[in-house]
Design a protein around this motif. Structure first.
Motif, short mmCIF file in Angstrom:
data_model
loop_
_atom_site.label_atom_id
_atom_site.label_comp_id
_atom_site.label_asym_id
_atom_site.label_seq_id
_atom_site.Cartn_x
_atom_site.Cartn_y
_atom_site.Cartn_z
N ASP A 18 0.82 -1.22 0.00
CA ASP A 18 0.00 0.00 0.00
C ASP A 18 0.85 1.26 0.00
O ASP A 18 0.54 2.25 -0.70
CB ASP A 18 -0.93 0.01 1.23
CG ASP A 18 -2.09 -0.97 1.04
OD1 ASP A 18 -2.16 -1.58 -0.07
OD2 ASP A 18 -2.90 -1.13 1.97
N LEU A 19 1.94 1.24 0.79
CA LEU A 19 2.74 2.48 0.83
C LEU A 19 3.47 2.70 -0.49
O LEU A 19 3.65 3.82 -0.94
CB LEU A 19 3.69 2.51 2.03
CG LEU A 19 4.94 1.61 2.08
CD1 LEU A 19 6.13 2.31 1.42
CD2 LEU A 19 5.27 1.28 3.53
N ALA A 22 1.06 4.43 -2.72
CA ALA A 22 0.56 5.78 -2.37
C ALA A 22 1.16 6.82 -3.32
O ALA A 22 2.38 6.90 -3.44
CB ALA A 22 0.90 6.11 -0.92
N VAL A 31 -2.31 5.79 4.63
CA VAL A 31 -1.89 4.39 4.72
C VAL A 31 -1.20 4.14 6.05
O VAL A 31 -1.45 3.13 6.74
CB VAL A 31 -0.95 4.03 3.54
CG1 VAL A 31 -0.43 2.59 3.69
CG2 VAL A 31 -1.67 4.20 2.21
N ARG A 34 -3.55 3.89 8.84
CA ARG A 34 -4.28 2.63 8.76
C ARG A 34 -3.46 1.46 9.36
O ARG A 34 -3.99 0.59 10.04
CB ARG A 34 -4.62 2.35 7.29
CG ARG A 34 -5.72 1.35 7.08
CD ARG A 34 -6.64 1.72 5.90
NE ARG A 34 -6.00 2.36 4.75
CZ ARG A 34 -5.42 1.69 3.75
NH1 ARG A 34 -5.35 0.38 3.75
NH2 ARG A 34 -4.89 2.35 2.73
N TYR A 35 -2.14 1.47 9.11
CA TYR A 35 -1.31 0.36 9.60
C TYR A 35 -0.70 0.63 10.97
O TYR A 35 -0.69 -0.21 11.84
CB TYR A 35 -0.20 0.05 8.59
CG TYR A 35 -0.73 -0.69 7.40
CD1 TYR A 35 -0.77 -2.09 7.40
CD2 TYR A 35 -1.21 -0.01 6.28
CE1 TYR A 35 -1.29 -2.77 6.32
CE2 TYR A 35 -1.73 -0.69 5.19
CZ TYR A 35 -1.75 -2.08 5.21
OH TYR A 35 -2.26 -2.75 4.15
#
Ligand code: PHE
Length: 344
Positions: A18-19, A22, A31, A34-35
């Motif tokens: 995900d990163l 981004a 992100v 979120r983590y």
């Protein structure tokens, strides 16, 4: 334990994916929250550590901590990369090519009438004539009466006049009223002046006439001023203005404020005297009116005509400019059309 390890491994893989995806700092931050945020997925796992067997806790804690550290480092690296890319984009966007030539600024210039006026004033200054300023708004007395043009006199027809609503106040039709003003100020000193300025006539506007135009008046008054002085001075002016080879001639004429009166012509510079449309096939161009100052005008200026004499002249610089540059229409001077003005 292996459940936890698996959960952490998939969290780390998801975080990394995900990163990496981004596109900018704001998305990256979302992100991260979120983590790694306080209510993020890693925090949820960490809360679950409490349920583990105490013996397993240290190893599990270390595992989770390592994942957290690696993810944090990856976020930081991604943040740095995004910032560097943004900076590079900014630099690309406002890059200056310092080797480009500069854009030239348009340079202004003097109006053609001003240029010619200055040249005329310069020539007369060289001959010892001072510039004298006199007003555009005049009295009937100065513009006409004191110049030997009484109200009933047909010579008034020579000038179509702008009268104002104030009785006896008008726009000067020529620069000659300045003669009276200088004489009254300087009397009994000798005089050598020119009077440049705007004049106004209530005329139907055509290519050859305008309601406003410049004149340069000249006046010399002294004890032994003669017609010879007038001719010599004006011939000298014409040679300086148009070139020493240019022929000039005087024709007898009439003005109420000079006696005798004359008009001066210069040889047509366009055809060289052989005759063309500009000089109306005469070979000559009229450039000024002149004469010996009328005794009555000297008197009105305060000078004794038995002891003093003088000469005067009046020329139209726009006319001279038209002749010099073959300008066909005098109206071009004041319409402010850059296509005209930029040619000079
Ligand atoms: N004032 C005259 C004109 O406007 C010109 C002139 C000036 C003639 C001086 C003689 C002497 O026509």
């Amino acid at each position: 334990m292996s459940d936890l390890a698996q959960a952490l491994a998939s969290l780390e893989a998801g975080g990394q994916a995900d990163l990496a995806a981004a596109p900018d700092a704001a998305a990256l931050d979302a992100v991260r929250v979120r983590y790694l945020g306080r209510k993020g997925s890693l925090a949820t796992i960490l809360r679950g550590l409490g349920d583990l067997d105490p013996a397993e806790r240290p190893a599990a804690g270390k595992l989770a901590n390592d994942v957290k550290q690696r993810l944090e480092a990856a976020f930081q690296a991604r943040r740095d990369a995004l910032e560097a890319a943004a900076q590079a984009a900014r630099e690309r966007a406002d890059r200056l090519d310092v080797t480009l030539p500069g854009r030239p600024r348009p340079v202004g210039r003097l109006h053609p009438s001003t240029q010619v006026l200055r040249r005329i004033c310069q020539i007369w200054a060289d001959m010892g004539f001072q510039v004298y300023r006199s007003p555009d708004v005049e009295t009937d007395e100065m513009n006409f009466e004191l110049l030997n043009i009484p109200a009933y006199h047909p010579a008034r027809d020579m000038w179509d006049t702008f009268y104002t609503t104030s009785e006896g106040i008008l726009l000067r039709t020529h620069t000659s009223p300045g003669q009276i003003r200088v004489m009254r100020e300087r009397c009994p000193e000798p005089i050598r002046v020119i009077l440049p300025g705007m004049c106004y006539r209530y005329e139907q506007i055509t290519a050859r006439s305008e309601i406003q135009f410049h004149q340069v008046e000249g006046l010399a008054v002294g004890r032994h001023v003669t017609m010879t002085d007038l001719k010599g001075t004006l011939i000298s002016f014409a040679h300086r203005m148009f070139g020493a080879e240019r022929k000039v001639r005087f024709r007898a004429s009439y003005f109420p404020f000079t006696e005798p009166s004359a008009e001066m012509d210069v040889e047509c510079g366009i055809c060289g005297g052989s005759g063309c449309a500009i000089c109306k096939h005469s070979g000559w161009l009229e450039i000024l009116g002149c004469g010996m100052v009328h005794p009555r005008v000297l008197e009105n200026g305060g000078y004794d005509p038995a002891a003093f004499s003088g000469f005067a002249f009046g020329m139209g610089p726009e006319r001279i400019t038209m002749l010099r540059h073959r300008i066909e229409d005098i109206r071009y001077f004041w319409t402010n059309d850059l296509r005209f003005l930029e040619q000079f």
